[in-house]
Design a protein around this motif. Sequence first.
Motif, PDB file in Angstrom:
ATOM      1  N   VAL A 238     -22.198  43.305  84.655  1.00  0.00           N
ATOM      2  CA  VAL A 238     -22.774  43.396  86.003  1.00  0.00           C
ATOM      3  C   VAL A 238     -22.401  42.157  86.815  1.00  0.00           C
ATOM      4  CG1 VAL A 238     -24.955  43.367  87.300  1.00  0.00           C
ATOM      5  CG2 VAL A 238     -24.676  44.926  85.352  1.00  0.00           C
ATOM      6  N   SER A 239     -22.527  40.987  86.201  1.00  0.00           N
ATOM      7  CA  SER A 239     -22.216  39.729  86.898  1.00  0.00           C
ATOM      8  C   SER A 239     -20.740  39.647  87.271  1.00  0.00           C
ATOM      9  CB  SER A 239     -22.610  38.539  86.020  1.00  0.00           C
ATOM     10  OG  SER A 239     -23.998  38.548  85.771  1.00  0.00           O
ATOM     11  N   ALA A 240     -19.879  40.085  86.364  1.00  0.00           N
ATOM     12  CA  ALA A 240     -18.440  40.066  86.655  1.00  0.00           C
ATOM     13  C   ALA A 240     -18.130  40.992  87.831  1.00  0.00           C
ATOM     14  CB  ALA A 240     -17.649  40.471  85.421  1.00  0.00           C
ATOM     15  N   LEU A 241     -18.760  42.151  87.865  1.00  0.00           N
ATOM     16  CA  LEU A 241     -18.562  43.079  88.985  1.00  0.00           C
ATOM     17  C   LEU A 241     -19.059  42.463  90.290  1.00  0.00           C
ATOM     18  CD1 LEU A 241     -19.531  46.456  87.288  1.00  0.00           C
ATOM     19  CD2 LEU A 241     -17.237  45.716  87.973  1.00  0.00           C
ATOM     20  N   MET A 242     -20.173  41.772  90.220  1.00  0.00           N
ATOM     21  CA  MET A 242     -20.691  41.127  91.434  1.00  0.00           C
ATOM     22  C   MET A 242     -19.746  40.026  91.911  1.00  0.00           C
ATOM     23  SD  MET A 242     -24.759  41.117  91.376  1.00  0.00           S
ATOM     24  CE  MET A 242     -25.628  42.680  91.386  1.00  0.00           C
TER      25      MET A 242
ATOM     26  N   LEU B 274     -24.874  29.544  87.491  1.00  0.00           N
ATOM     27  CA  LEU B 274     -26.126  30.296  87.380  1.00  0.00           C
ATOM     28  C   LEU B 274     -25.939  31.510  86.473  1.00  0.00           C
ATOM     29  CD1 LEU B 274     -29.078  30.909  88.134  1.00  0.00           C
ATOM     30  CD2 LEU B 274     -28.204  32.152  90.125  1.00  0.00           C
ATOM     31  N   ILE B 275     -24.821  32.187  86.622  1.00  0.00           N
ATOM     32  CA  ILE B 275     -24.541  33.339  85.762  1.00  0.00           C
ATOM     33  C   ILE B 275     -24.514  32.915  84.303  1.00  0.00           C
ATOM     34  CG2 ILE B 275     -22.739  34.990  85.090  1.00  0.00           C
ATOM     35  CD1 ILE B 275     -22.073  35.195  88.133  1.00  0.00           C
ATOM     36  N   LEU B 276     -23.816  31.836  83.998  1.00  0.00           N
ATOM     37  CA  LEU B 276     -23.740  31.363  82.607  1.00  0.00           C
ATOM     38  C   LEU B 276     -25.118  31.003  82.061  1.00  0.00           C
ATOM     39  CD1 LEU B 276     -20.484  29.220  82.758  1.00  0.00           C
ATOM     40  CD2 LEU B 276     -20.783  31.446  81.645  1.00  0.00           C
ATOM     41  N   ALA B 277     -25.902  30.281  82.844  1.00  0.00           N
ATOM     42  CA  ALA B 277     -27.248  29.913  82.397  1.00  0.00           C
ATOM     43  C   ALA B 277     -28.109  31.165  82.191  1.00  0.00           C
ATOM     44  CB  ALA B 277     -27.898  28.977  83.415  1.00  0.00           C
TER      45      ALA B 277
ATOM     46  N   ARG C 100     -27.624  42.519  73.519  1.00  0.00           N
ATOM     47  CA  ARG C 100     -27.047  43.735  74.114  1.00  0.00           C
ATOM     48  C   ARG C 100     -27.239  43.767  75.631  1.00  0.00           C
ATOM     49  NH1 ARG C 100     -28.847  48.028  69.473  1.00  0.00           N
ATOM     50  NH2 ARG C 100     -27.254  47.377  67.974  1.00  0.00           N
ATOM     51  N   LEU C 101     -28.414  43.379  76.094  1.00  0.00           N
ATOM     52  CA  LEU C 101     -28.631  43.324  77.534  1.00  0.00           C
ATOM     53  C   LEU C 101     -27.820  42.190  78.163  1.00  0.00           C
ATOM     54  CD1 LEU C 101     -32.439  44.139  77.829  1.00  0.00           C
ATOM     55  CD2 LEU C 101     -30.530  45.532  78.648  1.00  0.00           C
ATOM     56  N   ALA C 102     -27.667  41.098  77.436  1.00  0.00           N
ATOM     57  CA  ALA C 102     -26.836  39.996  77.938  1.00  0.00           C
ATOM     58  C   ALA C 102     -25.391  40.467  78.132  1.00  0.00           C
ATOM     59  CB  ALA C 102     -26.888  38.803  76.988  1.00  0.00           C
ATOM     60  N   ALA C 103     -24.895  41.271  77.202  1.00  0.00           N
ATOM     61  CA  ALA C 103     -23.528  41.805  77.330  1.00  0.00           C
ATOM     62  C   ALA C 103     -23.418  42.681  78.579  1.00  0.00           C
ATOM     63  CB  ALA C 103     -23.146  42.585  76.088  1.00  0.00           C
TER      64      ALA C 103
ATOM     65  N   VAL D  29     -27.864  36.053  96.357  1.00  0.00           N
ATOM     66  CA  VAL D  29     -28.108  34.719  95.800  1.00  0.00           C
ATOM     67  C   VAL D  29     -26.800  34.156  95.251  1.00  0.00           C
ATOM     68  CG1 VAL D  29     -29.236  33.453  93.917  1.00  0.00           C
ATOM     69  CG2 VAL D  29     -30.568  35.035  95.333  1.00  0.00           C
ATOM     70  N   LEU D  30     -26.064  34.975  94.528  1.00  0.00           N
ATOM     71  CA  LEU D  30     -24.765  34.516  94.021  1.00  0.00           C
ATOM     72  C   LEU D  30     -23.830  34.172  95.183  1.00  0.00           C
ATOM     73  CD1 LEU D  30     -24.239  36.966  91.027  1.00  0.00           C
ATOM     74  CD2 LEU D  30     -24.938  34.559  90.941  1.00  0.00           C
ATOM     75  N   GLY D  31     -23.888  34.955  96.247  1.00  0.00           N
ATOM     76  CA  GLY D  31     -23.054  34.684  97.418  1.00  0.00           C
ATOM     77  C   GLY D  31     -23.400  33.368  98.088  1.00  0.00           C
ATOM     78  N   MET D  32     -24.682  33.082  98.198  1.00  0.00           N
ATOM     79  CA  MET D  32     -25.081  31.805  98.795  1.00  0.00           C
ATOM     80  C   MET D  32     -24.647  30.637  97.916  1.00  0.00           C
ATOM     81  SD  MET D  32     -28.767  32.559 100.620  1.00  0.00           S
ATOM     82  CE  MET D  32     -29.438  33.839  99.571  1.00  0.00           C
TER      83      MET D  32
END
Length: 155
Positions: free
Chosen positions: A83-87, A61-64, A75-78, A35-38
Amino acid sequence: MRTIQSWLDEYGESHRNPVNKKIHWVCVPLIMLSVLGMLWFTPRPGFFTALSPYLNWATLLILASLVYYALLSPRLAAGMLIVSALMCLVLEGLTRLPWPLLWTSVAIFAGAWVGQFIGHKIEGRKPSFFKDLQFLLIGPVWLLADAYKRLGFAY
């Protein structure tokens, strides 16, 4: 607003079968990546590029999503930020393939959803997002919460 534990518990109700869980450990991250790729591929207004080459629909989308996750569990947001940065790094690498990122993303998306539906067929329960679309955002954080538990981290 519901608590993170309430979301995780309800999501977990349709993800008890060990085979389905393993399928989700593979397919949920792949769906997120695709989804991030699209969205990475989707044309963006010129002012986005002027601000930053990395400001695109995927990063928005990641920021939202991170705001949503932070409201549920900082803590899960961190963890989801990492995870998002790695993706994003993986996506940056996928843009170097000799074919468009969109093709790769669509293929991953289709294959991962086939896997998800096979997992739910094995489970004998419908995917949670049929009940509430917010579960599409809960799936990745459900996996992260499980990883936190295994590592002894609170969420």
